[in-house]
Design an enzyme around this catalytic site. Structure first.
Site, short mmCIF file in Angstrom:
data_model
loop_
_atom_site.label_atom_id
_atom_site.label_comp_id
_atom_site.label_asym_id
_atom_site.label_seq_id
_atom_site.Cartn_x
_atom_site.Cartn_y
_atom_site.Cartn_z
N HIS A 70 23.61 -26.61 8.94
CA HIS A 70 23.32 -25.88 10.18
C HIS A 70 24.43 -26.16 11.19
CE1 HIS A 70 21.45 -24.67 13.94
NE2 HIS A 70 20.65 -23.93 13.21
N GLU A 123 24.41 -26.83 14.21
CA GLU A 123 24.17 -27.99 15.08
C GLU A 123 24.53 -29.29 14.36
OE1 GLU A 123 20.15 -26.89 16.23
OE2 GLU A 123 21.03 -25.18 17.29
N GLU A 139 24.69 -17.48 10.24
CA GLU A 139 24.25 -17.75 11.61
C GLU A 139 25.47 -17.82 12.53
OE1 GLU A 139 20.08 -19.63 11.72
OE2 GLU A 139 21.52 -21.26 11.60
N GLY A 150 20.25 -19.55 19.76
CA GLY A 150 19.60 -20.05 20.96
C GLY A 150 20.15 -19.46 22.26
N SER A 185 18.96 -15.97 17.40
CA SER A 185 18.16 -15.21 18.36
C SER A 185 17.41 -14.03 17.73
CB SER A 185 19.03 -14.73 19.53
OG SER A 185 19.56 -15.84 20.22
#
Ligand code: PGA
Length: 250
Positions: free
Chosen positions: A95, A97, A167, A173, A212
């Site tokens: 991911h 993050e 992504e 986000g 999102s």
């Protein structure tokens, strides 16, 4: 036909109470969206609770990360065999993050992908470019590099059961979603890269969109030929919204 997968990445959110409520809501609505596969990704400490609440349902579960190692002196880490104990079906690897906040390189991500497969858990490999990279026109090069690290280590055959999540980092986000055209373009690029190695595998690999995604934009995204589901962050924390996204994919 690839069955769509709608996956809820809860990130570092929730409590035992809120998770019980959320899962109850998802369980109650799951029959209405049975055409789509559902899965949720809680923080590690709630894995036992999720297993208990979802056992015997068609809803799958997994975690947001795992260690590349199987056991040993790695304080704070959680290994693949431990996830197997909790009957995880999937695990998210790479991911953005994890890549940006915890310094996971393409090579570490590839080793985590391998660690998941080793214990029979299907990895969901996240790829995607930052805003800067998109503006520089290197989206495809970035995604290709991220994909290549895994292909080099595990080979194309590994993608029969694996899932890829595209992504775009700038859409996560932020409330800023890739348009269905932008997303489809990258999804088609990813599938073409796989197809160049093995068309049969490429036809089977599910490629999810994440960033999102919500009920209001899911229909258009999920209607694209190469978008096989969604990896949902914020909108997966509410049963109604999560189920509405799944409904859009039915
Ligand atoms: P978001 O997150 O839906 O909140 O943008 C998606 C993700 O990070 O997987």
């Amino acid at each position: 036909m690839r069955r769509k997968l709608v996956a809820g990445n809860w990130k570092m959110n929730g409590s035992a109470d809120s998770i019980r409520g959320l899962l109850q809501g998802i369980r109650e609505g799951a029959a209405d969206v049975a055409a789509v596969e559902l899965a949720v990704f809680p923080p590690f400490v709630y894995l036992g609770l999720v297993e208990q609440q979802l056992s015997g349902t068609a809803i799958g579960w997994g975690t947001q990360n795992l260690s590349e190692h199987a056991s040993g002196a790695y304080t704070g880490e959680v290994a693949g065999p431990m996830l197997q104990d909790f009957r995880c079906k999937y695990v998210i690897v790479g991911h953005s993050e994890r890549r940006t906040l915890y310094g996971e390189s393409d090579q570490i991500v590839a080793r985590k992908f391998a660690a998941a497969r080793k214990v029979g858990i299907d990895p969901i490999l996240c790829v995607g470019e930052t805003l800067e990279e998109r503006e520089q026109g290197v989206t495809e090069a970035v995604v290709e590099r991220q994909l290549k690290a895994v292909l080099d280590l595990e080979g194309i055959g590994a993608f029969v059961d694996a899932v890829i999540a595209y992504e775009p980092v700038w859409a996560i986000g932020t409330g800023r979603t890739a348009t269905s055209v932008q997303a489809q373009e990258v999804h088609a690029f990813i599938r073409a890269k796989l197809a160049a190695l093995d068309p049969a595998v490429a036809g089977k690999t599910r490629i999810l969109y994440g960033g999102s995604m919500k009920a209001a934009n899911a229909g258009e995204l999920l209607a694209q030929p190469d978008i096989d589901g969604g990896l949902i962050g914020g909108a997966s924390l509410e049963a109604k919204e999560f189920l509405a996204i799944a409904k859009a994919g039915c």
